[in-house]
Design an enzyme around this catalytic site. Structure first.
Site, PDB file in Angstrom:
ATOM      1  N   ARG A   1       0.824  -1.214   0.000  1.00 25.16           N
ATOM      2  CA  ARG A   1       0.000   0.000   0.000  1.00 25.16           C
ATOM      3  C   ARG A   1       0.853   1.257   0.000  1.00 25.16           C
ATOM      4  O   ARG A   1       0.402   2.314  -0.387  1.00 25.16           O
ATOM      5  CB  ARG A   1      -0.841   0.046   1.282  1.00 25.16           C
ATOM      6  CG  ARG A   1      -1.972  -0.912   1.362  1.00 25.16           C
ATOM      7  CD  ARG A   1      -2.506  -0.989   2.797  1.00 25.16           C
ATOM      8  NE  ARG A   1      -2.941   0.285   3.345  1.00 25.16           N
ATOM      9  CZ  ARG A   1      -4.139   0.832   3.138  1.00 25.16           C
ATOM     10  NH1 ARG A   1      -5.002   0.204   2.397  1.00 25.16           N
ATOM     11  NH2 ARG A   1      -4.456   1.978   3.678  1.00 25.16           N
TER      12      ARG A   1
ATOM     13  N   ARG B   1       9.481   5.637  -3.538  1.00 30.60           N
ATOM     14  CA  ARG B   1       9.829   6.370  -4.761  1.00 30.60           C
ATOM     15  C   ARG B   1      11.176   7.081  -4.650  1.00 30.60           C
ATOM     16  O   ARG B   1      11.629   7.391  -3.544  1.00 30.60           O
ATOM     17  CB  ARG B   1       8.712   7.360  -5.127  1.00 30.60           C
ATOM     18  CG  ARG B   1       8.235   8.258  -4.009  1.00 30.60           C
ATOM     19  CD  ARG B   1       7.280   9.323  -4.544  1.00 30.60           C
ATOM     20  NE  ARG B   1       5.877   8.955  -4.435  1.00 30.60           N
ATOM     21  CZ  ARG B   1       5.042   9.424  -3.477  1.00 30.60           C
ATOM     22  NH1 ARG B   1       5.493  10.258  -2.558  1.00 30.60           N
ATOM     23  NH2 ARG B   1       3.793   9.055  -3.453  1.00 30.60           N
TER      24      ARG B   1
ATOM     25  N   ARG C   1      -8.353  -6.265  13.957  1.00 25.81           N
ATOM     26  CA  ARG C   1      -7.578  -5.406  14.833  1.00 25.81           C
ATOM     27  C   ARG C   1      -8.432  -4.206  15.159  1.00 25.81           C
ATOM     28  O   ARG C   1      -9.238  -3.739  14.339  1.00 25.81           O
ATOM     29  CB  ARG C   1      -6.288  -4.916  14.151  1.00 25.81           C
ATOM     30  CG  ARG C   1      -5.287  -5.992  13.956  1.00 25.81           C
ATOM     31  CD  ARG C   1      -4.757  -6.542  15.257  1.00 25.81           C
ATOM     32  NE  ARG C   1      -3.770  -5.660  15.876  1.00 25.81           N
ATOM     33  CZ  ARG C   1      -3.285  -5.848  17.098  1.00 25.81           C
ATOM     34  NH1 ARG C   1      -3.718  -6.861  17.845  1.00 25.81           N
ATOM     35  NH2 ARG C   1      -2.371  -5.032  17.580  1.00 25.81           N
TER      36      ARG C   1
ATOM     37  N   ARG D   1       0.785   6.039  16.414  1.00 26.08           N
ATOM     38  CA  ARG D   1       0.906   7.388  15.866  1.00 26.08           C
ATOM     39  C   ARG D   1       0.126   8.373  16.714  1.00 26.08           C
ATOM     40  O   ARG D   1      -0.734   7.989  17.511  1.00 26.08           O
ATOM     41  CB  ARG D   1       0.465   7.447  14.410  1.00 26.08           C
ATOM     42  CG  ARG D   1      -0.912   6.916  14.121  1.00 26.08           C
ATOM     43  CD  ARG D   1      -1.137   6.799  12.596  1.00 26.08           C
ATOM     44  NE  ARG D   1      -2.383   6.078  12.357  1.00 26.08           N
ATOM     45  CZ  ARG D   1      -2.763   5.573  11.188  1.00 26.08           C
ATOM     46  NH1 ARG D   1      -1.993   5.711  10.132  1.00 26.08           N
ATOM     47  NH2 ARG D   1      -3.904   4.940  11.061  1.00 26.08           N
TER      48      ARG D   1
ATOM     49  N   GLU E   1      -2.837   6.626  19.153  1.00 28.42           N
ATOM     50  CA  GLU E   1      -3.478   5.381  18.702  1.00 28.42           C
ATOM     51  C   GLU E   1      -2.759   4.157  19.261  1.00 28.42           C
ATOM     52  O   GLU E   1      -1.571   3.983  19.030  1.00 28.42           O
ATOM     53  CB  GLU E   1      -3.442   5.286  17.162  1.00 28.42           C
ATOM     54  CG  GLU E   1      -4.265   6.346  16.496  1.00 28.42           C
ATOM     55  CD  GLU E   1      -4.426   6.124  15.004  1.00 28.42           C
ATOM     56  OE1 GLU E   1      -4.084   5.037  14.487  1.00 28.42           O
ATOM     57  OE2 GLU E   1      -4.888   7.068  14.346  1.00 28.42           O
TER      58      GLU E   1
ATOM     59  N   TYR F   1      -9.644  -5.073   3.863  1.00 28.72           N
ATOM     60  CA  TYR F   1      -8.953  -3.852   4.293  1.00 28.72           C
ATOM     61  C   TYR F   1      -9.117  -2.846   3.152  1.00 28.72           C
ATOM     62  O   TYR F   1      -8.320  -2.765   2.239  1.00 28.72           O
ATOM     63  CB  TYR F   1      -7.491  -4.208   4.530  1.00 28.72           C
ATOM     64  CG  TYR F   1      -6.564  -3.109   5.029  1.00 28.72           C
ATOM     65  CD1 TYR F   1      -7.015  -1.900   5.520  1.00 28.72           C
ATOM     66  CD2 TYR F   1      -5.191  -3.326   5.018  1.00 28.72           C
ATOM     67  CE1 TYR F   1      -6.123  -0.935   5.982  1.00 28.72           C
ATOM     68  CE2 TYR F   1      -4.297  -2.382   5.477  1.00 28.72           C
ATOM     69  CZ  TYR F   1      -4.770  -1.187   5.957  1.00 28.72           C
ATOM     70  OH  TYR F   1      -3.874  -0.251   6.404  1.00 28.72           O
TER      71      TYR F   1
ATOM     72  N   ASP G   1      -9.945   0.967   1.432  1.00 21.45           N
ATOM     73  CA  ASP G   1      -9.935   2.422   1.578  1.00 21.45           C
ATOM     74  C   ASP G   1     -11.330   2.955   1.258  1.00 21.45           C
ATOM     75  O   ASP G   1     -12.135   2.268   0.625  1.00 21.45           O
ATOM     76  CB  ASP G   1      -8.913   3.040   0.618  1.00 21.45           C
ATOM     77  CG  ASP G   1      -7.482   2.799   1.086  1.00 21.45           C
ATOM     78  OD1 ASP G   1      -7.278   2.618   2.294  1.00 21.45           O
ATOM     79  OD2 ASP G   1      -6.578   2.791   0.227  1.00 21.45           O
TER      80      ASP G   1
HETATM   81  N1  UDP Z   1       3.707   1.156   7.732  1.00 17.80           N
HETATM   82  C1  UDP Z   1       4.973   1.097   8.276  1.00 17.80           C
HETATM   83  N2  UDP Z   1       5.526   2.213   8.812  1.00 17.80           N
HETATM   84  C2  UDP Z   1       4.872   3.401   8.824  1.00 17.80           C
HETATM   85  C3  UDP Z   1       3.586   3.475   8.252  1.00 17.80           C
HETATM   86  C4  UDP Z   1       3.026   2.326   7.727  1.00 17.80           C
HETATM   87  O1  UDP Z   1       5.586   0.044   8.281  1.00 17.80           O
HETATM   88  O2  UDP Z   1       5.432   4.388   9.348  1.00 17.80           O
HETATM   89  C5  UDP Z   1       3.129  -0.077   7.171  1.00 17.80           C
HETATM   90  C6  UDP Z   1       2.441  -0.916   8.219  1.00 17.80           C
HETATM   91  O3  UDP Z   1       2.668  -2.276   7.888  1.00 17.80           O
HETATM   92  C7  UDP Z   1       0.997  -0.566   8.035  1.00 17.80           C
HETATM   93  C8  UDP Z   1       0.904  -0.365   6.535  1.00 17.80           C
HETATM   94  O4  UDP Z   1       2.156   0.202   6.193  1.00 17.80           O
HETATM   95  O5  UDP Z   1       0.154  -1.605   8.475  1.00 17.80           O
HETATM   96  C9  UDP Z   1      -0.239   0.541   6.092  1.00 17.80           C
HETATM   97  O6  UDP Z   1      -0.128   1.774   6.736  1.00 17.80           O
HETATM   98  P1  UDP Z   1      -1.195   2.918   6.577  1.00 17.80           P
HETATM   99  O7  UDP Z   1      -0.700   4.089   7.300  1.00 17.80           O
HETATM  100  O8  UDP Z   1      -1.547   3.019   5.135  1.00 17.80           O
HETATM  101  O9  UDP Z   1      -2.423   2.263   7.360  1.00 17.80           O
HETATM  102  P2  UDP Z   1      -3.841   2.874   7.743  1.00 17.80           P
HETATM  103  O10 UDP Z   1      -3.766   4.338   7.532  1.00 17.80           O
HETATM  104  O11 UDP Z   1      -4.810   2.151   6.854  1.00 17.80           O
HETATM  105  O12 UDP Z   1      -3.976   2.510   9.161  1.00 17.80           O
END
Ligand code: UDP
Length: 368
Positions: free
Chosen positions: A173, A177, A250, A281, A301, A349, A351
């Site tokens: 996801r 880059r 989760r 976060r 969180e 999962y 979006d």
């Molecule tokens: N992820 C990570 N480090 C980060 C942010 C995301 O390893 O700093 C990985 C982690 O495995 C996570 C996935 O990327 O489950 C998707 O993150 P995203 O922030 O897209 O998740 P959401 O916003 O859906 O909770």
């Protein structure tokens, strides 16, 4: 109680979009939700004049023109662009993984060629073939340093499982880059609805009857013939009374605080990627809408394993759960007069844009 064409269980995005489409085609819809409000997990609560994303940060992004035009019929979007930063011990990194991150990690890296060479040398040391799990996927994309500092701890906290037990697609996801571009999403369109998400749900539900604080299972006992058809957007395993066992989810616990400062962290999203920090976060909600309020609201969180007293957030799409879901899916197909949809009804999962696209596709097939 009136009679309806559709009983829609769950007033989240999927149910609300379907309700809107059905109402527009002359169908009568009753939408029920067990929470005290509509909107599902995109619901915002106003605290200190700030729209607080009560069930976690929702940033709208899509490359699907139909979906973008659709949501813009109801609300206007601001120009928010998600650019999280990651805190690892006393270091700060730009996300997603891009040239800024690589220079911050390796201060002798200035150019894309140097970054690629660095990652290539780390990748060679790992010698992973076709990635079979998230750890191998991360190592083969980004090498050991990125994995150890920015992925491993965060992912294991979020999912409560080792990276070797998680599916590789979760990490795919994330953009990766070789340009100096901190935009988290690759999508064509992005933003936050001006005024938060509630006006979107409220407009989608115009013309439908809505009952909140209403549990489907009790309601169904009382009014078994309330509608010709039911759209169920709750947990598919709960619908079947967990008869084949529990699917895993989760959940996230939020610790929300109002602080007497106008700017706590200078960004909407700061990820804490270290394993020993218990939260994943901190969201500072006002920055989603460029808020100028005197105070600020932050949410820490804490990911947790789901149990029946908590809200399910993320389906755990590993092999065991996907196989169990397939068995529930087979039961669902035999269930007369009931359609299953949405993130929980289809155990994906998803979006937000994918949820809307799926609801519109259902409306196309069901209502035309
Ligand atoms: N992820 C990570 N480090 C980060 C942010 C995301 O390893 O700093 C990985 C982690 O495995 C996570 C996935 O990327 O489950 C998707 O993150 P995203 O922030 O897209 O998740 P959401 O916003 O859906 O909770």
């Amino acid at each position: 109680m009136k009679h309806y064409d559709y009983l829609i269980v769950g007033a989240g995005l999927f149910g609300s979009v379907f309700a809107h489409e059905a109402t527009a085609r002359g169908k009568r819809c009753l939408v029920i939700d067990r929470r005290p409000h509509t909107g599902g997990n995109i619901y915002c609560e106003q605290i200190a004049g700030i729209n607080v994303h009560k069930y976690g940060a929702h940033i709208f992004h899509t490359s699907d023109r139909r979906v973008w035009e659709y949501v813009n019929r109801f609300v206007e979007f601001n120009n928010y662009v998600n650019s999280p930063v990651a805190r690892y011990k006393d270091e700060l990194y730009n996300l997603p993984f891009n040239m800024n991150t690589f220079h911050e990690l390796w201060n002798d890296v200035f150019t894309p060629a140097q970054a690629k060479a660095k990652i290539e040398s780390q990748r060679a040391a790992e010698a992973v073939g076709e990635p079979k799990n998230l750890e191998e996927q991360a190592l083969s994309l980004a090498g050991r340093d990125v994995y150890e500092k920015l992925i491993k701890g965060y992912t294991e906290k979020q999912w409560g499982r080792s990276c070797t037990e998680l599916p590789a697609f979760i990490i795919r996801r994330l953009p990766f880059r070789f340009t100096f571009d901190n935009n988290y999403f690759n999508d064509r369109w992005q933003g936050i609805p001006i005024g938060g998400y509630n006006p979107l749900t409220e407009k989608l539900l115009e013309g439908s009857d809505v009952l909140t604080d209403t549990d489907y299972f009790a309601f169904r006992e009382k009014y078994p013939d309330v509608a010709d058809k039911t759209l169920f957007t709750g947990m598919i395993d709960e619908y079947f009374r967990f008869s084949l066992g529990h699917l895993q989810y989760r959940t996230v616990r939020f610790e929300t605080e109002v602080l007497d400062t106008d700017n706590y962290q200078g960004n909407a999203v700061v990820n804490y990627t270290e394993r020993s920090v218990p939260y994943t976060r901190i969201i500072e909600h006002k920055h989603f809408e460029f808020g100028k309020q005197e105070k600020t609201v932050i949410s820490r969180e804490y990911p947790e394993e789901w149990n029946a007293s908590l809200e399910p957030y993320y389906p755990v799409n590993d092999k065991t759960n996907d196989a169990l879901y397939a068995r529930y899916r087979a039961l669902a197909e035999r269930e007369k007069g009931v359609i299953f949809g949405g993130r929980l009804g289809s155990y994906r999962y998803y979006d937000m844009d994918k949820v809307i696209a799926a609801a519109l596709a259902l409306a196309d097939s069901e209502l035309n």
